[in-house]
Design an enzyme around this catalytic site. Structure first.
Site, PDB file in Angstrom:
ATOM      1  N   GLU A  80       0.879  -1.289   0.022  1.00 26.70           N
ATOM      2  CA  GLU A  80      -0.005   0.038  -0.038  1.00 26.70           C
ATOM      3  C   GLU A  80       0.863   1.302  -0.240  1.00 26.70           C
ATOM      4  OE1 GLU A  80      -3.616   2.172   2.862  1.00 26.70           O
ATOM      5  OE2 GLU A  80      -1.713   0.914   3.755  1.00 26.70           O
TER       6      GLU A  80
ATOM      7  N   CYS B  54      -4.252  -2.780   4.491  1.00 25.23           N
ATOM      8  CA  CYS B  54      -3.910  -2.310   5.785  1.00 25.23           C
ATOM      9  C   CYS B  54      -4.785  -2.710   6.903  1.00 25.23           C
ATOM     10  CB  CYS B  54      -3.742  -0.731   5.452  1.00 25.23           C
ATOM     11  SG  CYS B  54      -2.920  -0.136   7.133  1.00 25.23           S
TER      12      CYS B  54
ATOM     13  N   LYS C 262     -10.811  -0.143  -0.944  1.00 22.04           N
ATOM     14  CA  LYS C 262     -10.823  -0.211   0.376  1.00 22.04           C
ATOM     15  C   LYS C 262     -12.022   0.115   0.970  1.00 22.04           C
ATOM     16  CE  LYS C 262      -7.995   0.542   4.639  1.00 22.04           C
ATOM     17  NZ  LYS C 262      -7.166   1.445   5.144  1.00 22.04           N
TER      18      LYS C 262
END
Length: 534
Positions: free
Chosen positions: A277, A403, A350
């Site tokens: 990321e 993440c 995300k």
């Protein structure tokens, strides 16, 4: 012989400070049980907290015992968030506030658990189950309220991949937390009013549960047969510190690092290359835009037919959005088509965003109060749809988790439609060489245990790793904080579908609700009387 006078004001003050100290000790001890510390006797902080809640004369007193313990727990477990504010010196003044305000807020969940227990706990050995149920219920709420922050749940005290951690394949990390807290809290019975026989029986039951967890997990691991697919994955870790990413003169050097590591010769050409990321300090619109020299350099580092997975932010025009555009934190799947260059074959946006990092809760109100300028979130990211698997050329379908999303159980389909693996890209460079990246690795590894799927993890500065379906790092294939390099590893095959993958949190809820049933008024069962002293 001197005997303290319980009616003396000084005695009451001393007792109060001793209780405060014990509550803080309970929180510190339980926090230190988590990796990377691994001081497992610290789990005895849970029975200590149970006793402190029981011996509070008021519900308010029980709340403060829980809050103090929770504050200490999350201060030890989450102090690394302050590191993110030290990356930008303009925000350094906020570091102490971040390190203290976050545990103060999260401690409210522990306070709510202890006050709930204090109000409903029955007398008798079954109160241990009621305490574990109250605690587990608030743990679950902590992972869901306001998008949740499920960092270091009690079940993750056990190192992922260990025998004790394997119960997560049955009941998930929350179910493992309930069983763990219930088992160790049985030691509180040693200081209880029950008969000697009941106390011994309760403690013995707790020890047997812990022994059963270890035995069952050890058998499960002994029967595990690690097999591999033909897909060779290259995990790239360029070791780019966050503070050095955003200067114009550093940009080309960062691109060169990733390109050179991607093109590094190996025993075999990788089928899939994974960048983390935020690999490059630019948006995907810039990196892959028409005429971009970066896209040309990346394509030259790739071989025809290879696939690249890279995490980058992207903007998308939208006349209905404020400012005329929406922004997403995304994972791009690109395939090298030779002379035609790179082609984007899939994009994952995300879904679960980080409060105050990727979006500002109650944005309009906070902006009017000036909070947006303080936290440097000039525009909110937009959440993507519910996580779903994506096609990866040259590999089985994969479930991306970007993440923070790797903290959440249940984002990966676990039934017959589950993917072949999980890819977790994360920018842990924000947290330097603290305990944060090491704990994040442990938490992400629990997603492998719960689903029976391998997890491929890529970060800019560590920890990057290939994780097998039982939460173990394959052949020590990992790059720790501060290391630069690549991991070339065959992708493991999935293990059998887990029970948790099929039923989710069902067993957890049955255990919690069943245990809370012991708090219901029943003939012959009395509620635990309040103590006579504070």
């Amino acid at each position: 012989m001197f005997k303290p006078d319980p009616n003396h004001p000084r005695h009451s003050l001393i007792v109060r400070w001793v209780r405060i100290g014990l509550a803080l000790l309970a929180g510190v001890a339980t926090a230190l049980a988590h990796p990377p510390f691994g001081i497992l006797p610290g789990l005895l902080g849970y029975p200590l907290l149970l006793l402190l809640a029981e011996r509070s004369t008021t519900a308010r007193g029980a709340f403060w015992m829980g809050w103090l313990a929770g504050f200490a727990y999350f201060f030890i477990g989450c102090w690394w968030v302050a590191e993110a504010f030290l990356v930008n010196q303009d925000q350094a003044w906020m570091a102490p506030f971040a390190a203290s305000l976050l545990p103060m807020g999260l401690g409210l969940f522990w306070g709510a658990a202890t006050v709930l227990y204090r109000r409903i706990a029955p007398a008798g050995v079954y109160r241990v189950l009621v305490f574990a149920a109250c605690f587990a219920l608030l743990e679950w709420l902590r992972g869901h309220v306001l998008t949740g922050f499920p960092w270091n749940p009690a079940g993750a005290s056990w190192k992922a991949g260990s025998a004790m951690s394997q119960f997560a394949a049955v009941a998930g990390v929350y179910g493992l937390g309930f069983v763990t807290v219930a088992a160790v809290s049985a030691f509180a019975l040693l200081r209880g009013p029950e008969s000697r026989r009941d106390r011994v029986a309760g403690v013995a039951a707790g020890v047997l549960v812990l022994a059963a967890l270890w035995t069952g997990g050890a058998i499960h691991l002994a029967q595990a047969r690690l097999q591999f697919t033909d897909t060779l994955v290259r995990i790239v870790q360029a070791d780019v510190p966050q503070e050095s990413k955003w200067t114009p003169e550093a940009y080309q050097g960062i691109v060169d690092r990733y390109v050179n590591l991607t093109a590094r010769p190996g025993d075999r050409v990788p089928d899939v290359v994974i960048w983390p990321e935020g690999a490059l300090p630019a948006t995907a619109n810039e990196v892959f835009g028409a005429g971009s020299p970066d896209a040309v350099a990346i394509a030259r580092a790739m071989r025809p037919g290879q696939t690249l997975l890279v995490g980058l932010g992207r903007g998308e025009a939208d006349v209905t959005a404020e400012g005329g555009a929406r922004y997403f934190n995304s994972l791009f799947v690109l395939q090298d088509e030779g002379e035609a260059g790179l082609r984007i074959t899939a994009i994952y946006d995300k879904h679960r965003l980080v409060p105050f990092g990727e979006y500002l809760p109650m944005g309009r109100l906070m902006s009017r109060l000036g909070v947006r300028s303080l936290v440097h979130v000039p525009a909110d990211f937009s959440p993507g749809p519910w996580p779903a698997a994506i096609a990866v050329p040259g590999a089985p379908p994969a479930q991306p988790l970007i993440c923070y999303e790797s903290l959440y159980p249940g984002f990966t389909a676990g039934g017959d439609d589950r993917p072949g693996w999980i890819v977790n890209v994360s920018n842990d460079a924000w947290f330097g060489r603290t305990s944060g990246p090491l704990q994040h690795l442990n938490l992400a590894s629990y997603r492998a245990i719960e689903t029976g799927l391998p997890v491929v993890r890529s970060t800019p500065t560590g920890v990057s790793a290939m994780i097998d379906p039982w939460g173990r790092i394959v052949a020590n294939d990992r790059l720790d904080p501060g290391e630069s390099g690549v991991i070339d590893a065959l992708l493991p095959q999935p293990a059998a579908i887990t029970l948790f993958g099929r039923v989710g949190d069902l067993l957890f809820w049955l255990a919690v609700l069943g245990s809370l049933g012991f708090a219901l008024p029943r003939p012959g069962i009395r509620r635990r009387p309040a103590p006579s002293q504070a």
